[in-house]
Write an enzyme that holds these catalytic residues in place. Sequence first.
Site, PDB file in Angstrom:
ATOM      1  CG  ASP A  70     -50.627 -11.375 -11.231  1.00 40.38           C
ATOM      2  OD1 ASP A  70     -50.148 -10.581 -12.050  1.00 40.38           O
ATOM      3  OD2 ASP A  70     -50.787 -11.095 -10.024  1.00 40.38           O
ATOM      4  CG  ASN A 102     -40.508  -5.708  -6.274  1.00 38.30           C
ATOM      5  OD1 ASN A 102     -39.484  -6.368  -6.141  1.00 38.30           O
ATOM      6  ND2 ASN A 102     -40.965  -5.350  -7.449  1.00 38.30           N
ATOM      7  CG  ASP A 158     -35.120  -7.543 -10.671  1.00 39.64           C
ATOM      8  OD1 ASP A 158     -36.334  -7.281 -10.806  1.00 39.64           O
ATOM      9  OD2 ASP A 158     -34.213  -6.717 -10.893  1.00 39.64           O
ATOM     10  CD  GLU A 189     -46.982  -7.976 -10.849  1.00 39.84           C
ATOM     11  OE1 GLU A 189     -47.937  -7.506 -10.210  1.00 39.84           O
ATOM     12  OE2 GLU A 189     -46.176  -7.265 -11.479  1.00 39.84           O
TER      13      GLU A 189
END
Length: 244
Positions: free
Chosen positions: A109, A117, A126, A153
């Site tokens: 993770d 983000n 991204d 993610e």
Amino acid sequence: EVCHALKTDLMLAQIPVIFVTGHSGVKNEIRALEAGAVDFITKPLNPPVVSARVKTHLTLKRQSDILRAQANLDGLTGIHNRRSFDEKLDEECRRHRRYGSPLALAMIDVDHFKRYNDNYGHQEGDACLRQVAATIDACAKRPGEMAARYGGEEFAVILPASDLESARRLGDMLCKAIRQLAIVHQQNESGIVTISVGVASLTPKDDEARQNLLAAADMALYMAKNAGRNRVVGDAIPTQAAAS
């Protein structure tokens, strides 16, 4: 019988089979097609026609392979997707149950990715995921290993014929490789993008291999995050990732 055997073998099922036979008749043709053949050619043969039909089936096979590969890849990162992961894990669990060979799984993770983000925007998010995915994929280089985007993610690596210690070593390698990318992440404690890794391994035979392996690796990942992130946890024993 040979055609049926080919079609029931996962490694051989996609090979196109053409029957060339002296036995004509609708019933024989139906039996061949139902067994998995892509074509049925009766003697006497017309070589140019046979050649043309073989070329057609080879073209269709290549196109099918391209579509199948695209269906198994994640659109954002280009590595294997969840569907491909599920198929591979099922295959390896069957092998584990049959032969008792070790099987390990790493769940990964990206630490505080939502903060990343929110701070840098989805385009940068991204781009970050693409770099992380490419790095994980490059580290999963032993025969049979497969890296995949598990969702959001979260990533996973399937490690056939690997014990817990081997999985831990891979986890340490992944943590170090991601740190070396030095992707700035001001909302993370280290100031750069890091990952947490949970690893688990099954040996000997386990009839509930898939469920138990996923549950153990997921729990290990939870413990890695709860222990401070940027580390590897396996078998409920946290081990700080090797410093870069």
